[in-house]
Write a protein that holds these residues in place. Structure first.
Motif, short mmCIF file in Angstrom:
data_model
loop_
_atom_site.label_atom_id
_atom_site.label_comp_id
_atom_site.label_asym_id
_atom_site.label_seq_id
_atom_site.Cartn_x
_atom_site.Cartn_y
_atom_site.Cartn_z
N PHE A 1 12.04 79.67 200.78
CA PHE A 1 13.42 79.61 201.26
C PHE A 1 13.71 80.80 202.16
O PHE A 1 13.66 81.95 201.72
N ASP A 2 14.03 80.52 203.42
CA ASP A 2 14.48 81.53 204.38
C ASP A 2 13.56 82.75 204.48
O ASP A 2 14.03 83.85 204.79
N ASP A 3 12.28 82.59 204.20
CA ASP A 3 11.35 83.73 204.22
C ASP A 3 11.84 84.90 203.38
O ASP A 3 11.60 86.06 203.69
N ARG A 4 12.55 84.58 202.27
CA ARG A 4 13.06 85.64 201.40
C ARG A 4 12.79 85.39 199.92
O ARG A 4 12.86 86.28 199.10
N LEU A 5 12.48 84.13 199.57
CA LEU A 5 12.30 83.77 198.17
C LEU A 5 11.34 82.58 198.08
O LEU A 5 11.40 81.68 198.92
N VAL A 6 10.49 82.60 197.08
CA VAL A 6 9.62 81.45 196.81
C VAL A 6 9.91 80.93 195.40
O VAL A 6 10.30 81.69 194.51
N GLN A 7 9.73 79.64 195.26
CA GLN A 7 9.81 79.00 193.94
C GLN A 7 8.49 78.29 193.71
O GLN A 7 8.16 77.34 194.42
N PHE A 8 7.71 78.78 192.75
CA PHE A 8 6.46 78.14 192.39
C PHE A 8 6.75 77.00 191.42
O PHE A 8 7.57 77.15 190.50
N CYS A 9 6.09 75.88 191.62
CA CYS A 9 6.28 74.69 190.80
C CYS A 9 5.02 74.47 189.97
O CYS A 9 3.93 74.30 190.53
N HIS A 10 5.18 74.49 188.67
CA HIS A 10 4.03 74.36 187.76
C HIS A 10 3.99 72.96 187.15
O HIS A 10 5.02 72.48 186.66
N PHE A 11 2.81 72.36 187.18
CA PHE A 11 2.62 71.01 186.66
C PHE A 11 1.48 71.00 185.66
O PHE A 11 0.54 71.79 185.77
N ALA A 12 1.55 70.07 184.71
CA ALA A 12 0.46 69.84 183.76
C ALA A 12 -0.64 69.04 184.47
O ALA A 12 -0.44 68.53 185.58
N GLY A 13 -1.77 68.91 183.82
CA GLY A 13 -2.89 68.17 184.39
C GLY A 13 -2.56 66.73 184.72
O GLY A 13 -3.12 66.17 185.67
N ASP A 14 -1.64 66.11 183.98
CA ASP A 14 -1.28 64.72 184.25
C ASP A 14 -0.22 64.59 185.34
O ASP A 14 0.24 63.50 185.65
N GLY A 15 0.18 65.71 185.93
CA GLY A 15 1.15 65.69 187.01
C GLY A 15 2.60 65.82 186.57
O GLY A 15 3.49 65.83 187.40
N SER A 16 2.84 65.95 185.27
CA SER A 16 4.21 66.12 184.82
C SER A 16 4.65 67.56 185.07
O SER A 16 3.87 68.50 184.95
N TRP A 17 5.91 67.71 185.41
CA TRP A 17 6.47 69.02 185.69
C TRP A 17 6.53 69.85 184.41
O TRP A 17 6.87 69.35 183.34
N VAL A 18 6.18 71.13 184.51
CA VAL A 18 6.21 72.05 183.38
C VAL A 18 7.34 73.07 183.54
O VAL A 18 8.18 73.23 182.67
N ALA A 19 7.34 73.78 184.66
CA ALA A 19 8.34 74.84 184.88
C ALA A 19 8.29 75.29 186.33
O ALA A 19 7.32 75.02 187.05
N ASN A 20 9.33 75.99 186.74
CA ASN A 20 9.36 76.68 188.02
C ASN A 20 9.57 78.15 187.75
O ASN A 20 10.16 78.52 186.74
N ASP A 21 9.07 78.98 188.64
CA ASP A 21 9.46 80.39 188.59
C ASP A 21 9.63 80.89 190.01
O ASP A 21 9.06 80.36 190.94
N GLU A 22 10.45 81.90 190.14
CA GLU A 22 10.82 82.42 191.45
C GLU A 22 10.27 83.82 191.64
O GLU A 22 10.06 84.55 190.68
N ASN A 23 10.07 84.15 192.91
CA ASN A 23 9.56 85.47 193.24
C ASN A 23 10.15 85.86 194.59
O ASN A 23 10.06 85.09 195.55
N ASP A 24 10.74 87.04 194.66
CA ASP A 24 11.29 87.51 195.93
C ASP A 24 10.56 88.75 196.44
O ASP A 24 11.04 89.43 197.35
N SER A 25 9.39 89.02 195.87
CA SER A 25 8.58 90.13 196.38
C SER A 25 8.25 89.87 197.84
O SER A 25 7.69 88.82 198.17
N PRO A 26 8.56 90.81 198.74
CA PRO A 26 8.26 90.59 200.15
C PRO A 26 6.79 90.25 200.41
O PRO A 26 6.49 89.41 201.26
N ALA A 27 5.88 90.86 199.66
CA ALA A 27 4.45 90.57 199.85
C ALA A 27 4.11 89.14 199.45
O ALA A 27 3.35 88.46 200.15
N VAL A 28 4.66 88.66 198.35
CA VAL A 28 4.39 87.29 197.89
C VAL A 28 5.02 86.29 198.85
O VAL A 28 4.40 85.29 199.23
N VAL A 29 6.26 86.54 199.26
CA VAL A 29 6.93 85.65 200.20
C VAL A 29 6.16 85.58 201.52
O VAL A 29 5.92 84.49 202.06
N LYS A 30 5.71 86.73 202.01
CA LYS A 30 4.95 86.77 203.26
C LYS A 30 3.65 85.99 203.13
O LYS A 30 3.27 85.23 204.03
#
Length: 166
Positions: free
Chosen positions: A116-145
């Motif tokens: 999002f806007d080169d300022r925040l990422v949201q990682f999307c985590h899925f199980a092996g069968d493709g079902s959604w597990v969780a999301n987590d966010e990171n605004d570390s400039p290095a990770v976003v870059k």
């Protein structure tokens, strides 16, 4: 932690997504409708997404998505390709497809990710069968870059939806 709709509502310029799975939840009603031969119903079942994405695009957010796929493609990818015109393109999203073999030398994140806007990422985590597990966010400039660079490299190599055939 904000949910996706909140993050998109706060987004001002760009919302980019890297998708790297060959299967998501096949018990999804849209997938089941498509599998039963009802493409129109499958598209209709994603109308909330289309409206959400269209709203963001209409307020000036550029939405783009790269789907990195194995070839030959899975049934789920065939489904995604089939619904893309009525769901994503209808909303104004840019969609490109990148065969996994053409991404081997790219440094990609370990999970699907929204940027999002080169300022925040949201990682999307899925199980092996493709079902959604969780999301987590990171605004570390290095990770976003890193994630933004991965998206840009994948986008540059990927084929536009209209040019990619499953």
């Amino acid at each position: 932690m904000a949910d996706f709709s909140e993050l998109l509502a706060r987004c001002e310029r760009t919302a980019f997504k890297l998708e790297m799975r060959d299967q998501y939840m096949t018990g999804d009603p849209g997938y089941l409708a498509w599998e039963a031969g009802d493409l129109g119903r499958a598209v209709q079942l994603y109308s909330d997404w289309t409206a959400t994405a269209r709203s963001a695009v209409n307020r000036g957010v550029a939405m783009r998505r790269v789907r990195i796929v194995s070839e030959p493609v899975s049934a789920y990818i065939i489904f995604e390709h089939a619904v893309t015109p009525g769901v994503n393109l209808a909303a104004g999203e840019g969609i490109r497809w990148l065969p996994r073999r053409l991404a081997s030398d790219l440094l990609l994140p370990g999970n699907d990710v929204w940027i999002f806007d080169d300022r925040l990422v949201q990682f999307c985590h899925f199980a092996g069968d493709g079902s959604w597990v969780a999301n987590d966010e990171n605004d570390s400039p290095a990770v976003v870059k890193q994630c933004a660079g991965a998206f840009a490299a994948a986008w540059d190599r990927a084929a536009d939806h209209r040019e990619y055939h499953v």
